[in-house]
Write an enzyme that holds these catalytic residues in place. Structure first.
Site, PDB file in Angstrom:
ATOM      1  N   TYR A   1      -2.372  -3.840   1.942  1.00  0.00           N
ATOM      2  CA  TYR A   1      -1.379  -3.650   0.886  1.00  0.00           C
ATOM      3  C   TYR A   1      -0.081  -4.393   1.192  1.00  0.00           C
ATOM      4  O   TYR A   1       0.678  -4.724   0.290  1.00  0.00           O
ATOM      5  CB  TYR A   1      -1.060  -2.159   0.711  1.00  0.00           C
ATOM      6  CG  TYR A   1      -1.967  -1.430  -0.257  1.00  0.00           C
ATOM      7  CD1 TYR A   1      -3.351  -1.511  -0.134  1.00  0.00           C
ATOM      8  CD2 TYR A   1      -1.435  -0.657  -1.282  1.00  0.00           C
ATOM      9  CE1 TYR A   1      -4.179  -0.842  -1.005  1.00  0.00           C
ATOM     10  CE2 TYR A   1      -2.264   0.022  -2.161  1.00  0.00           C
ATOM     11  CZ  TYR A   1      -3.626  -0.072  -2.022  1.00  0.00           C
ATOM     12  OH  TYR A   1      -4.444   0.596  -2.893  1.00  0.00           O
TER      13      TYR A   1
ATOM     14  N   LYS B   1     -14.689  -0.651   9.130  1.00  0.00           N
ATOM     15  CA  LYS B   1     -15.737  -1.653   8.914  1.00  0.00           C
ATOM     16  C   LYS B   1     -15.880  -2.451  10.217  1.00  0.00           C
ATOM     17  O   LYS B   1     -15.743  -3.685  10.250  1.00  0.00           O
ATOM     18  CB  LYS B   1     -15.361  -2.534   7.710  1.00  0.00           C
ATOM     19  CG  LYS B   1     -16.484  -3.429   7.208  1.00  0.00           C
ATOM     20  CD  LYS B   1     -17.664  -2.689   6.589  1.00  0.00           C
ATOM     21  CE  LYS B   1     -18.774  -3.667   6.221  1.00  0.00           C
ATOM     22  NZ  LYS B   1     -20.032  -2.995   5.824  1.00  0.00           N
TER      23      LYS B   1
ATOM     24  N   ASP C   1     -18.893   1.649   3.875  1.00  0.00           N
ATOM     25  CA  ASP C   1     -19.918   1.679   2.819  1.00  0.00           C
ATOM     26  C   ASP C   1     -20.751   2.951   2.914  1.00  0.00           C
ATOM     27  O   ASP C   1     -21.018   3.633   1.932  1.00  0.00           O
ATOM     28  CB  ASP C   1     -20.796   0.411   2.860  1.00  0.00           C
ATOM     29  CG  ASP C   1     -21.329   0.090   4.254  1.00  0.00           C
ATOM     30  OD1 ASP C   1     -20.879   0.697   5.244  1.00  0.00           O
ATOM     31  OD2 ASP C   1     -22.222  -0.783   4.345  1.00  0.00           O
TER      32      ASP C   1
ATOM     33  N   ASP D   1      -7.742   4.362  -0.347  1.00  0.00           N
ATOM     34  CA  ASP D   1      -7.505   4.307  -1.794  1.00  0.00           C
ATOM     35  C   ASP D   1      -8.826   4.481  -2.531  1.00  0.00           C
ATOM     36  O   ASP D   1      -8.950   5.290  -3.455  1.00  0.00           O
ATOM     37  CB  ASP D   1      -6.865   2.964  -2.149  1.00  0.00           C
ATOM     38  CG  ASP D   1      -6.628   2.835  -3.647  1.00  0.00           C
ATOM     39  OD1 ASP D   1      -6.107   3.790  -4.239  1.00  0.00           O
ATOM     40  OD2 ASP D   1      -6.978   1.788  -4.214  1.00  0.00           O
TER      41      ASP D   1
ATOM     42  N   ASP E   1     -10.554   8.271  -4.547  1.00  0.00           N
ATOM     43  CA  ASP E   1     -11.016   8.398  -5.935  1.00  0.00           C
ATOM     44  C   ASP E   1     -12.443   8.915  -5.963  1.00  0.00           C
ATOM     45  O   ASP E   1     -12.821   9.746  -6.790  1.00  0.00           O
ATOM     46  CB  ASP E   1     -10.964   7.044  -6.662  1.00  0.00           C
ATOM     47  CG  ASP E   1      -9.628   6.824  -7.370  1.00  0.00           C
ATOM     48  OD1 ASP E   1      -8.604   7.274  -6.828  1.00  0.00           O
ATOM     49  OD2 ASP E   1      -9.618   6.216  -8.457  1.00  0.00           O
TER      50      ASP E   1
HETATM   51  C1  IPM Z   1      -3.028   5.579  -5.179  1.00  0.00           C
HETATM   52  C2  IPM Z   1      -2.836   4.573  -6.287  1.00  0.00           C
HETATM   53  C3  IPM Z   1      -1.898   3.489  -5.798  1.00  0.00           C
HETATM   54  C4  IPM Z   1      -2.566   2.798  -4.635  1.00  0.00           C
HETATM   55  C5  IPM Z   1      -1.449   2.468  -6.869  1.00  0.00           C
HETATM   56  C6  IPM Z   1      -0.816   3.142  -8.064  1.00  0.00           C
HETATM   57  C7  IPM Z   1      -0.510   1.436  -6.290  1.00  0.00           C
HETATM   58  O1  IPM Z   1      -4.062   4.083  -6.697  1.00  0.00           O
HETATM   59  O2  IPM Z   1      -2.013   6.147  -4.707  1.00  0.00           O
HETATM   60  O3  IPM Z   1      -4.171   5.832  -4.790  1.00  0.00           O
HETATM   61  O4  IPM Z   1      -3.360   1.864  -4.820  1.00  0.00           O
HETATM   62  O5  IPM Z   1      -2.292   3.196  -3.492  1.00  0.00           O
HETATM   63 MG    MG Z   2      -5.744   5.035  -5.775  1.00  0.00          MG
END
Ligand code: IPM
Ligand code: MG
Length: 368
Positions: A140, A191, A224, A248, A252
């Site tokens: 990042y 990884k 993975d 990240d 999700d």
């Molecule tokens: C998260 C979000 C952020 C990230 C974005 C909004 C920059 O997806 O906090 O998971 O990628 O870290």
């Molecule tokens: Mg995110």
């Protein structure tokens, strides 16, 4: 008196934060939680009002705060803003400049929400894990980065996944320390089979484990496989440790375990200073959801539960945090659902009605 800075931000941020603020004020009024709350514009609203996504005064308020309650960032309207203002993503700036390297994303499967997940109930039942994501380094922020035009006129793009040894060590330490308060298991995700970055990361994690945390069980997964294991058998995890980009993606993925990404809170923290003070930013892990913004249907629980983390980590009030978490759980157990967690045929309530329900539960738990 802790200073709480509220920045609702973009998209559904304002709607969910309005409900969270009701909860914040409830704790100040009814439980005597010592807080001084201040609000600042952030994102498109700040742009329209002040011509900056985050003006200097807001940045000053950030530096003076003990905790930031953050809503969301991101809007299609950003396209209209001149590039020099857009370039620095303000949320990433907060993470970097406040050195918020510890990102905790707890994932707990609530029995009442089993049906809201796309995973089978018997797969997610009993899951209780925390994803520990490195948040202030890695790809990042690594340089060199960007698109370059080569001598022959063709273009090339580069990003850099760089970590120093101490950056890896400090986030690994945070994960091991957290595991000591839980089931004493850390699964490290990297990884290492392909990237030098991953092999080095693993080496540093293992060395720290040997030196200081041999009472914690340490296992390793390639990223993975970790993605697969999260949906195959999420119950196996206690604390999952990983770098920025992998965290990240995996968070999700893990969100489906609790039915909806709208339910998940998070905290991002810096290291404590000599007085034990640290910066902390609390935000739901869902984004600004422009597609449903302004309709009053977003789920405020991710944001409200982020304030529960604030009660625990910044205010040092674990019992108050549990009071709020239990109230939120009772609300969903009673079948009160926003659209994201409603199954077919169930009634869907508004953002505001979800806030009402949480406050009702808080009232009845505090005055039985
Ligand atoms: C998260 C979000 C952020 C990230 C974005 C909004 C920059 O997806 O906090 O998971 O990628 O870290
Ligand atoms: Mg995110």
């Amino acid at each position: 008196m802790k200073k709480i800075l509220v920045m609702a931000g973009d998209g559904i941020g304002a709607e969910i934060m309005a409900q969270t603020l009701r909860v914040v004020h409830w704790f100040a009024e009814h439980r005597g939680v010592p807080m001084q709350v201040r609000e600042e514009l952030f994102g498109m609203d700040a742009w329209h009002q002040h011509g900056h996504l985050m003006r200097d005064q807001t940045w000053q308020a950030v530096l003076e705060s003990d905790a930031i309650l953050f809503g969301a960032i991101g809007s299609p309207a950003y396209e209209q803003i001149p590039l020099e203002h857009r370039q620095v993503d303000q949320l990433l700036r907060l993470r970097k400049e406040l050195d918020l390297f510890i990102n905790l994303r707890p994932v707990k499967a609530l029995p009442a929400l089993e049906e809201a997940s796309t995973l089978r109930p018997e797969v997610l039942r009993g899951t209780d894990m925390v994803l520990v994501r490195e948040l202030s380094s890695g790809i990042y922020f690594g340089t060199p980065r960007g698109v370059e035009t080569r001598a022959d006129g063709t273009r090339r793009v580069v990003n850099t996944m760089a970590y120093t040894e101490s950056e890896i060590e400090r986030i690994a330490r945070a994960a091991f320390e957290l595991a000591r308060q839980r089931r004493r298991q850390v699964c490290n995700v990297d990884k290492a089979n392909v990237l030098e970055n991953g092999a080095f990361w693993r080496e540093v994690v293992m060395a720290l484990h040997r030196r200081e945390f041999s009472d914690v069980e340490l296992t390793h997964l390639y990223v993975d496989n970790a993605a697969m294991q999260l949906v195959r058998n999420p119950r196996q995890f206690d604390v999952m440790l990983t770098e920025n980009l992998f965290g990240d993606i995996l968070s999700d993925c893990a969100a489906m375990v609790c039915g909806s990404i709208g339910m998940l809170p998070s905290v991002s923290m810096s290291a404590p200073d000599a007085q034990g003070q640290r910066y902390a930013l609390y935000e739901p892990i869902h984004g600004s959801a422009p597609d449903i913004a302004g309709r009053g249907i977003a789920n405020p629980l991710g944001s409200i539960l982020s304030f529960a983390l604030c009660l625990r980590h910044t205010l040092g009030l674990p019992q108050e945090a549990e009071l709020l978490e239990a109230a939120a759980e009772r609300v969903v157990t009673a079948g009160i659902r926003t659209a994201d967690i409603a199954s077919a045929g169930r009634e869907r309530v508004s953002t505001q009605a979800m806030g009402d329900a949480v406050l009702r539960e808080l009232d009845s738990s505090a005055h039985p």
